[in-house]
Design a protein around this motif. Structure first.
Motif, PDB file in Angstrom:
ATOM      1  N   ILE A  10       0.882  -1.164   0.000  1.00 48.54           N
ATOM      2  CA  ILE A  10       0.000   0.000   0.000  1.00 48.54           C
ATOM      3  C   ILE A  10       0.916   1.209   0.000  1.00 48.54           C
ATOM      4  CG2 ILE A  10      -1.744   1.326   1.245  1.00 48.54           C
ATOM      5  CD1 ILE A  10      -2.781  -1.304   2.378  1.00 48.54           C
ATOM      6  N   SER A  41      -0.869  -3.867  -5.410  1.00 45.96           N
ATOM      7  CA  SER A  41      -0.519  -2.617  -4.739  1.00 45.96           C
ATOM      8  C   SER A  41      -1.738  -1.698  -4.684  1.00 45.96           C
ATOM      9  CB  SER A  41       0.626  -1.918  -5.469  1.00 45.96           C
ATOM     10  OG  SER A  41       0.233  -1.561  -6.772  1.00 45.96           O
ATOM     11  N   GLY A  42      -1.956  -1.138  -3.514  1.00 46.79           N
ATOM     12  CA  GLY A  42      -3.014  -0.159  -3.329  1.00 46.79           C
ATOM     13  C   GLY A  42      -2.399   1.226  -3.234  1.00 46.79           C
ATOM     14  N   ARG A  61      -0.035   5.258 -10.375  1.00 44.83           N
ATOM     15  CA  ARG A  61      -0.460   3.957 -10.916  1.00 44.83           C
ATOM     16  C   ARG A  61       0.437   3.456 -12.056  1.00 44.83           C
ATOM     17  NH1 ARG A  61      -6.544   2.919 -11.838  1.00 44.83           N
ATOM     18  NH2 ARG A  61      -6.361   2.169  -9.733  1.00 44.83           N
ATOM     19  N   PRO A  71      -1.543  -2.806  -9.678  1.00 44.09           N
ATOM     20  CA  PRO A  71      -2.363  -1.856  -8.910  1.00 44.09           C
ATOM     21  C   PRO A  71      -3.839  -2.250  -8.923  1.00 44.09           C
ATOM     22  CG  PRO A  71      -0.977  -0.704 -10.503  1.00 44.09           C
ATOM     23  CD  PRO A  71      -0.908  -2.167 -10.829  1.00 44.09           C
ATOM     24  N   VAL A  72      -4.470  -2.234  -7.759  1.00 41.15           N
ATOM     25  CA  VAL A  72      -5.910  -2.494  -7.691  1.00 41.15           C
ATOM     26  C   VAL A  72      -6.649  -1.247  -8.163  1.00 41.15           C
ATOM     27  CG1 VAL A  72      -5.670  -4.204  -5.846  1.00 41.15           C
ATOM     28  CG2 VAL A  72      -6.113  -1.827  -5.262  1.00 41.15           C
ATOM     29  N   MET A  75      -8.842   3.294  -5.351  1.00 34.71           N
ATOM     30  CA  MET A  75      -7.827   4.087  -4.650  1.00 34.71           C
ATOM     31  C   MET A  75      -8.522   4.865  -3.538  1.00 34.71           C
ATOM     32  SD  MET A  75      -5.331   5.444  -7.679  1.00 34.71           S
ATOM     33  CE  MET A  75      -6.464   5.693  -9.034  1.00 34.71           C
ATOM     34  N   CYS A 112     -12.200   2.404   2.913  1.00 39.34           N
ATOM     35  CA  CYS A 112     -10.872   1.776   2.830  1.00 39.34           C
ATOM     36  C   CYS A 112     -10.985   0.288   2.503  1.00 39.34           C
ATOM     37  CB  CYS A 112     -10.106   1.975   4.131  1.00 39.34           C
ATOM     38  SG  CYS A 112      -9.706   3.699   4.438  1.00 39.34           S
ATOM     39  N   MET A 115     -10.668  -0.950  -1.217  1.00 43.30           N
ATOM     40  CA  MET A 115      -9.346  -1.202  -1.783  1.00 43.30           C
ATOM     41  C   MET A 115      -8.746  -2.483  -1.232  1.00 43.30           C
ATOM     42  SD  MET A 115      -5.809   0.970  -1.621  1.00 43.30           S
ATOM     43  CE  MET A 115      -5.551   0.563   0.082  1.00 43.30           C
ATOM     44  N   ILE A 116      -8.822  -2.657   0.070  1.00 45.11           N
ATOM     45  CA  ILE A 116      -8.195  -3.803   0.718  1.00 45.11           C
ATOM     46  C   ILE A 116      -8.752  -5.115   0.195  1.00 45.11           C
ATOM     47  CG2 ILE A 116      -7.825  -4.957   2.941  1.00 45.11           C
ATOM     48  CD1 ILE A 116      -6.284  -2.313   2.644  1.00 45.11           C
ATOM     49  N   GLN A 118      -9.962  -5.808  -2.714  1.00 44.23           N
ATOM     50  CA  GLN A 118      -9.730  -6.094  -4.129  1.00 44.23           C
ATOM     51  C   GLN A 118      -8.515  -6.951  -4.230  1.00 44.23           C
ATOM     52  OE1 GLN A 118      -9.649  -2.592  -6.553  1.00 44.23           O
ATOM     53  NE2 GLN A 118     -11.855  -2.537  -6.669  1.00 44.23           N
TER      54      GLN A 118
END
Length: 118
Positions: A10, A41-42, A61, A71-72, A75, A112, A115-116, A118
């Motif tokens: 992250i 990666s977030g 990104r 990258p997820v 964001m 939050c 994102m986590i 994904q």
């Protein structure tokens, strides 16, 4: 060694002249793609302004992709960071909070989690 052991990353950056923090980019360039390859990666960005560092996040990104990260899509943007987070990074909740204000922390957690998960 710690970076190589990570299963995901992250990246957290302030917006600095419409871009990610130069120190973050320098650090990640130092270790190169072998450390970050094929790991999710977030991106979290923040700013004092109303956009929460969106320009920094969007320019980060392709940089992460070039390092080999995945990258997820979701964001996290934190606008007016000085009014949202305290010095320890916790969501600021007023002691005399209204009903709308009292669920602020729960709404941030939900935001939050997008994102986590994904």
């Amino acid at each position: 060694q710690k970076l190589k052991e990570g299963e995901a990353y992250i990246t957290i950056t302030p917006e600095y002249n419409h871009a990610p923090c130069p120190g973050l980019l320098n650090l990640m360039n130092h270790f190169g793609s072998s450390v970050f390859s094929f790991k999710p990666s977030g991106i979290v960005s923040y700013s004092a302004g109303q956009w929460g560092g969106t320009r920094a996040a969007h320019s980060l990104r392709p940089f992460l992709s070039e390092l080999g990260c995945i990258p997820v899509s979701a964001m996290i943007y934190i606008p007016h960071a000085m009014n949202v987070l305290d010095e320890d990074g916790n969501v600021i909740i007023s002691t005399s909070a209204s009903a709308m204000e009292s669920d602020k922390e729960e709404r941030w957690i939900g935001y939050c989690d997008r994102m986590i998960h994904q």
